[in-house]
Design an enzyme around this catalytic site. Structure first.
Site, short mmCIF file in Angstrom:
data_model
loop_
_atom_site.label_atom_id
_atom_site.label_comp_id
_atom_site.label_asym_id
_atom_site.label_seq_id
_atom_site.Cartn_x
_atom_site.Cartn_y
_atom_site.Cartn_z
N ARG A 34 31.39 44.33 37.73
CA ARG A 34 31.49 45.13 38.95
C ARG A 34 30.52 46.33 38.94
O ARG A 34 30.07 46.78 39.99
CB ARG A 34 32.91 45.67 39.12
CG ARG A 34 33.99 44.59 39.20
CD ARG A 34 34.28 44.19 40.63
NE ARG A 34 35.23 43.11 40.73
CZ ARG A 34 36.52 43.27 41.01
NH1 ARG A 34 37.01 44.48 41.22
NH2 ARG A 34 37.31 42.23 41.09
N ASP A 135 44.17 52.24 52.79
CA ASP A 135 43.69 51.68 51.53
C ASP A 135 42.86 52.76 50.85
O ASP A 135 42.29 53.63 51.51
CB ASP A 135 42.82 50.44 51.79
CG ASP A 135 42.66 49.57 50.55
OD1 ASP A 135 43.35 48.53 50.47
OD2 ASP A 135 41.87 49.92 49.66
#
Ligand SMILES: C[S@@+](CC[C@H](N)C(=O)[O-])C[C@H]1O[C@@H](n2cnc3c(N)ncnc32)[C@H](O)[C@@H]1O
Length: 272
Positions: A34, A135
């Site tokens: 990532r 979120d």
């Protein structure tokens, strides 16, 4: 080069501190996959150097980027359909007037969960309703606000809802559909970290916190569940994923059926 075990531990602590997400040792390769591109584009030679930048005062916005890259945002429309069936039934039993029905999709990712819920509310809630969708990841929240989805990702939307609440894209949007503005405008999307103090949110009839607590350890789960209990109306409902359970994690709730909870205080009050 992936981070050393010692460096990985520093990232583990930093990520847990800011997001609650616990990366077990076997997730070292995930962290590398990532973040490696970020190191490359920033011309940074090592994970230690990148870490020092993230924790420096100059690294504040990069830290947000790194944390967002670590989140897993997989989601789809009408995920775990039994929940939406249950919500439909409970809306049916609601009084037809009175206080606004309020719901919160507390880890909404790119909006599929929130719009699924919005469709059910629009179709079956007979009084005014409001829906907050939030979120930690601001990029997925921007996507959610647009309400545009590639056709392949919309196959789980029931046909009657597709007709009523979605519009086919034309021209450069061919192959996509968009949630109708009447529904989009009713969902309030916001970036919000469940680890932060959740002030001024008010209380909800229904909270969806699905497929996010799997990334937290028990201590974090318990703290977040306690926090959420303060934002649930006494008669409210909390939904987790079918693969999650509050058993042994929080005594503040009791189970109505697997993955659906109410406040223990509500049960105790109605026992006598
Ligand atoms: C796998 S998705 C689940 C999406 C949706 N709830 C569902 O069930 O389909 C998990 C989401 O939780 C979000 N998340 C992770 N940690 C969070 C935190 N501390 N506060 C708010 N959201 C968080 C991630 O950004 C991600 O979008």
């Amino acid at each position: 080069m992936p981070p050393s075990d010692k460096t990985f531990t520093r990232y583990q602590d930093l990520i847990k501190l800011h997001t609650g997400i616990y990366l077990p040792p076997h997730k070292k390769t995930l962290l590398h996959s990532r973040l490696s591109k970020r190191l490359f584009v920033s011309a940074i030679a090592s994970y230690d150097e990148y870490f020092d930048w993230l924790v420096s005062s100059a690294g504040e916005s990069e830290l947000q980027v790194a944390l967002e890259l670590v989140t897993t945002n997989e989601t789809y429309f009408f995920r775990e359909p039994a929940h939406f069936e249950f919500i439909k039934e409970l809306l049916d039993k609601q009084p037809k007037s009175g206080e606004r029905f309020s719901a919160w999709s507390a880890a909404s990712s790119s909006g599929e969960e929130a719009y699924s819920l919005a469709m059910v509310l629009q179709a079956y809630c007979f009084k005014p309703w409001e829906l907050l969708a939030s979120d930690i990841n601001s990029s997925v929240i921007s996507e959610a606000k647009k309400g545009i989805y590639i056709n392949q990702r919309t196959s789980k939307i029931p046909p009657e809802f597709l007709n009523k609440y979605c519009r086919k894209g034309v021209g450069k949007f061919q192959g996509y559909l968009r949630i109708v503005p009447e529904l989009r405008n009713k969902v309030k999307f916001d970036t919000l970290n469940l680890m932060s103090t959740l002030q001024d949110l008010g209380k909800f009839d229904l909270i969806l916190i699905r497929n996010v607590m799997i990334y937290f350890d028990d201590e974090t789960r318990e703290a977040i569940l306690r926090k959420l209990s303060k934002h649930l109306k006494p008669s409210g409902w909390l939904f987790v994923s079918h693969s999650e359970s509050l058993h042994g994690v929080s005594g503040d709730y009791y189970s109505i059926k697997p993955s659906i909870y109410r406040l223990a205080a509500y049960r105790d009050e109605h026992r006598n």
